[in-house]
Design a protein around this motif. Structure first.
Motif, PDB file in Angstrom:
ATOM      1  N   VAL A 122     -15.084  22.275  -6.245  1.00 29.11           N
ATOM      2  CA  VAL A 122     -14.774  22.494  -4.790  1.00 29.11           C
ATOM      3  C   VAL A 122     -13.793  23.250  -4.583  1.00 29.11           C
ATOM      4  O   VAL A 122     -13.864  23.989  -3.495  1.00 29.11           O
ATOM      5  CB  VAL A 122     -14.182  20.754  -4.522  1.00 29.11           C
ATOM      6  N   HIS A 158     -19.824  16.186  -9.443  1.00 30.02           N
ATOM      7  CA  HIS A 158     -18.579  15.403  -9.576  1.00 30.02           C
ATOM      8  C   HIS A 158     -18.105  14.471  -8.547  1.00 30.02           C
ATOM      9  O   HIS A 158     -17.483  13.730  -8.742  1.00 30.02           O
ATOM     10  CB  HIS A 158     -17.513  16.666  -9.740  1.00 30.02           C
ATOM     11  N   LYS A 159     -18.557  14.598  -7.357  1.00 31.64           N
ATOM     12  CA  LYS A 159     -17.877  13.761  -6.240  1.00 31.64           C
ATOM     13  C   LYS A 159     -18.657  12.388  -6.587  1.00 31.64           C
ATOM     14  O   LYS A 159     -18.106  11.207  -6.130  1.00 31.64           O
ATOM     15  CB  LYS A 159     -18.663  14.325  -4.967  1.00 31.64           C
ATOM     16  N   LYS A 160     -19.895  12.531  -7.080  1.00 33.60           N
ATOM     17  CA  LYS A 160     -20.678  10.977  -7.346  1.00 33.60           C
ATOM     18  C   LYS A 160     -20.261  10.498  -9.110  1.00 33.60           C
ATOM     19  O   LYS A 160     -20.799   9.829  -9.477  1.00 33.60           O
ATOM     20  CB  LYS A 160     -22.359  11.191  -7.610  1.00 33.60           C
ATOM     21  N   TYR A 183     -21.215  18.494  -5.982  1.00 34.30           N
ATOM     22  CA  TYR A 183     -21.724  17.199  -5.540  1.00 34.30           C
ATOM     23  C   TYR A 183     -21.818  16.219  -6.756  1.00 34.30           C
ATOM     24  O   TYR A 183     -21.428  14.802  -6.564  1.00 34.30           O
ATOM     25  CB  TYR A 183     -23.041  17.378  -4.940  1.00 34.30           C
TER      26      TYR A 183
END
Length: 386
Positions: free
Chosen positions: A261, A128-130, A126
């Motif tokens: 991921v 790294h997604k942000k 999460y």
């Protein structure tokens, strides 16, 4: 300060209970939200003298945590200034992963380990997604709630990434590995150079064939070559799926290393045994709270008084060691579970910790000139704010 001051009204909302820990720049309190009855943890950060400026680490943490809302990320409930200090209000967490590992009465099954690793990777994925790098991943920054949920905490060193022109300083920290087998803490690295040497001793010195861009890194220093030992020798009790995942996670070249991921989709998490439900994970027995009088709304709350000067200590093998949280940032938002020194047989571990204590003559080394050059470069880097 006027009674109409909004910061005072916010501060009056919280009833201080006890000190959970202290660090160089602040104190963490356990407190009660008198409006909701919720137990919270308040991180009080000393802003210092005016000439020292604002604590940019705290501001970064607030900014990042406001953007991160996920079940596996610590929740920042509120933040407010009061009496020259900055206060961050977090959800209260009972313990952390380091306390779980240190507790000799706890046996972590393969399913338990799989569950903790899965929740850690979910929090990282999460972030790294942000576009956030945590940069301080270690067991005592992985907090555990009463429902067993693991959450990433202490984002004081975290940074936003993604800009090609953004330049980062070196992140140097000590790595601690907890040996349940020997009941003591093993320091993997006392400095950045020593830390690299220990990593190379355990996993081998990276070769250009493994990492083509390695020689172009800033301050690149060539280490004496040490061959990589078989992964099975490091993790003798791990399954084949676990070894395959670990080998992909420990790959030196970031371009070929598995992402968070991708790691969550690895067959390790879908093969038997399946991850333990968080609520069923073993946790240290809760510590008894110090006696504090119940909140009386007619008397008003006792609000954020100056911290006690005493420091929390944890029993170690050779006496007592200070639980200083993290030095520059106070990262503990939970009750600290000390090492249980009972006489019960320790649980076996899946990693051979003896390799970290060996003093092999083939340990990677660098000459004194390179060491001095690298130290000067690091000192200059840390003197410049990011």
């Amino acid at each position: 300060m006027s009674d109409l001051d909004p910061s005072k009204k916010v501060a009056d909302r919280y009833l201080k209970r006890e000190v959970l820990g202290e660090g160089t720049y602040g104190v963490v309190y356990k407190a009660i939200d008198t409006q909701t009855g919720q137990t919270v943890a308040i991180k009080k950060i000393r802003l210092g003298k005016q000439k020292e400026g604002v604590n940019f680490t705290a501001l970064r943490e607030i900014k990042i945590l406001k953007e991160l809302k996920d079940p596996n990320i610590i929740e920042l409930i509120d933040s407010f200034p009061h009496k020259g200090n900055l206060h961050l209000v977090f959800e209260f967490m009972e313990t952390d992963l380091e306390a779980v590992i240190r507790d000799r009465n706890i046996f972590l099954s393969p399913a338990d380990i799989k569950s903790y690793l899965q929740m850690t990777l979910q929090g990282l994925a999460y972030c790294h997604k942000k576009w956030v790098l945590h940069r301080d991943m270690k067991p005592n920054n992985l907090l555990i709630g009463s429902n067993g949920q693991l959450k990433l905490a202490d984002f004081g060193l975290a940074r936003i990434f993604g800009s090609p022109d953004r330049r980062f300083t070196h992140q140097v920290s000590k790595i601690f590995v907890i040996s349940q087998e020997r009941g003591k803490k093993i320091v993997m690295g006392s400095s950045d150079i020593d830390q690299l040497g220990k990593i190379f001793a355990a996993f081998g010195t990276p070769a250009p064939s493994q990492w083509l861009d390695m020689v172009y890194l800033p301050d690149y220093v060539e280490y004496q070559y040490v061959p990589s030992p078989p992964f099975r020798s490091l993790f003798p009790m791990a399954s084949d799926d676990a070894l395959d995942l670990l080998s992909k996670m420990f790959t030196y070249d970031p371009r070929t290393r598995i992402s968070a991921v991708q790691a969550l989709d690895h067959r390790y998490f879908s093969s038997a045994p399946l991850p333990t439900e968080p609520s069923k994970l073993p946790r240290p027995a809760p510590k008894k709270e110090s006696k504090v009088s119940d909140f009386n709304p007619h008397e008003g709350p006792t609000v954020l008084s100056p911290p006690r000067k005493s420091r929390r200590v944890m029993p170690g093998r050779d006496g007592f060691e200070e639980n200083s949280l993290r030095g520059d940032n106070v990262g503990d938002f939970r009750q600290t579970a000390g090492d249980n020194t009972g006489k019960s047989e320790p649980a076996p571990m899946s990693i051979d910790f003896s390799i970290f204590g060996l003093k092999s003559p083939n340990r990677p080394t660098i000459n004194s000139a390179d060491r001095s050059h690298l130290k000067r470069k690091l000192d200059l880097e840390f003197q410049q704010p990011e």
